[in-house]
Design an enzyme around this catalytic site. Structure first.
Site, mmCIF file in Angstrom:
data_model
loop_
_atom_site.group_PDB
_atom_site.id
_atom_site.type_symbol
_atom_site.label_atom_id
_atom_site.label_comp_id
_atom_site.label_asym_id
_atom_site.label_seq_id
_atom_site.Cartn_x
_atom_site.Cartn_y
_atom_site.Cartn_z
ATOM 1 N N GLU A 1 8.633 67.227 56.374
ATOM 2 C CA GLU A 1 8.758 65.958 55.653
ATOM 3 C C GLU A 1 7.912 64.864 56.288
ATOM 4 O O GLU A 1 7.284 65.063 57.340
ATOM 5 C CB GLU A 1 10.242 65.568 55.579
ATOM 6 C CG GLU A 1 11.024 66.608 54.782
ATOM 7 C CD GLU A 1 12.464 66.213 54.498
ATOM 8 O OE1 GLU A 1 12.991 65.271 55.139
ATOM 9 O OE2 GLU A 1 13.062 66.867 53.612
ATOM 10 N N CYS B 1 6.525 71.182 51.098
ATOM 11 C CA CYS B 1 7.567 72.186 50.921
ATOM 12 C C CYS B 1 7.270 73.398 51.807
ATOM 13 O O CYS B 1 6.131 73.610 52.237
ATOM 14 C CB CYS B 1 7.627 72.639 49.467
ATOM 15 S SG CYS B 1 8.507 71.518 48.371
ATOM 16 N N GLU C 1 6.899 76.320 50.971
ATOM 17 C CA GLU C 1 5.917 77.204 50.329
ATOM 18 C C GLU C 1 4.491 76.770 50.645
ATOM 19 O O GLU C 1 3.579 77.609 50.623
ATOM 20 C CB GLU C 1 6.148 77.219 48.813
ATOM 21 C CG GLU C 1 7.455 77.873 48.385
ATOM 22 C CD GLU C 1 8.663 76.927 48.405
ATOM 23 O OE1 GLU C 1 8.583 75.864 49.061
ATOM 24 O OE2 GLU C 1 9.668 77.246 47.770
ATOM 25 N N CYS D 1 6.220 74.585 43.525
ATOM 26 C CA CYS D 1 5.980 75.711 44.440
ATOM 27 C C CYS D 1 5.889 77.035 43.705
ATOM 28 O O CYS D 1 5.225 77.958 44.171
ATOM 29 C CB CYS D 1 7.034 75.720 45.526
ATOM 30 S SG CYS D 1 6.770 74.338 46.664
HETATM 31 N N1 THU Z 1 11.897 71.972 49.453
HETATM 32 C C1 THU Z 1 11.117 73.033 49.831
HETATM 33 O O1 THU Z 1 10.653 73.097 50.971
HETATM 34 N N2 THU Z 1 10.877 73.997 48.926
HETATM 35 C C2 THU Z 1 11.429 74.061 47.677
HETATM 36 O O2 THU Z 1 11.088 74.947 46.905
HETATM 37 C C3 THU Z 1 12.450 73.081 47.308
HETATM 38 C C4 THU Z 1 12.442 71.838 48.118
HETATM 39 C C5 THU Z 1 12.138 70.899 50.425
HETATM 40 C C6 THU Z 1 11.371 69.636 50.173
HETATM 41 C C7 THU Z 1 12.239 68.620 50.911
HETATM 42 O O3 THU Z 1 11.824 68.568 52.265
HETATM 43 C C8 THU Z 1 13.628 69.177 50.839
HETATM 44 O O4 THU Z 1 13.496 70.536 50.430
HETATM 45 C C9 THU Z 1 14.547 68.447 49.867
HETATM 46 O O5 THU Z 1 13.976 68.367 48.606
#
Ligand code: THU
Length: 133
Positions: free
Chosen positions: A47, A56, A58, A92
């Protein structure tokens, strides 16, 4: 390939999840995928104080794929902070589609699905190739 070791993939995703940097949402995610040559790639969410810049899990996974030699994704899973399987977000699914073998499998909250089931009629590299003809 039907003999996917989902327990192993989930374990690798969970290991990745423990490295997540998620001080804002406190929602840690880890992702893992089997590559066509048998290796496993992984990623965690990272983040940012500028929330929208967040990566994310992915994103890290496809970067790991490229950095470790490329190839195509055969099977994918992502997990939350409890190690439970979650759905990859819409953006993603598109990221994964770029590198997916046709019929790539995902472990999802509703069982094993193909990439085409979770991203129907996807826009992809072929659309660009067709337009260029
Ligand atoms: N997040 C992911 O890393 N991958 C996903 O497919 C869904 C969401 C993360 C982004 C963010 O840091 C946290 O989950 C909350 O949305």
């Amino acid at each position: 390939m039907t003999d996917i070791d989902w327990d192993e993939l989930r374990a690798v995703a969970t290991e990745a999840m423990h490295r997540a940097y998620a001080p804002y949402s406190r929602f840690k995610v880890g992702a893992a995928a089997l590559v066509s040559d048998g290796r496993i790639v992984q990623g965690c969410n990272v983040e940012n104080a500028s929330y929208g810049v967040t990566l994310c899990a992915e994103c890290g996974l496809v970067s790991d794929l490229a950095m470790s030699g490329g190839g195509q994704l055969v099977a994918f899973v992502c997990v939350n902070g409890k190690g439970e399987t979650i759905m990859p977000c819409g953006r993603c699914r598109q990221l994964l589609y770029e590198f997916a073998i046709p019929g790539m499998l995902l472990e999802t909250v509703s069982g094993i699905r193909t990439i085409d089931e979770v991203l129907p009629d996807a826009f992809g590299p072929r659309d660009l190739e067709e337009a260029a003809r």
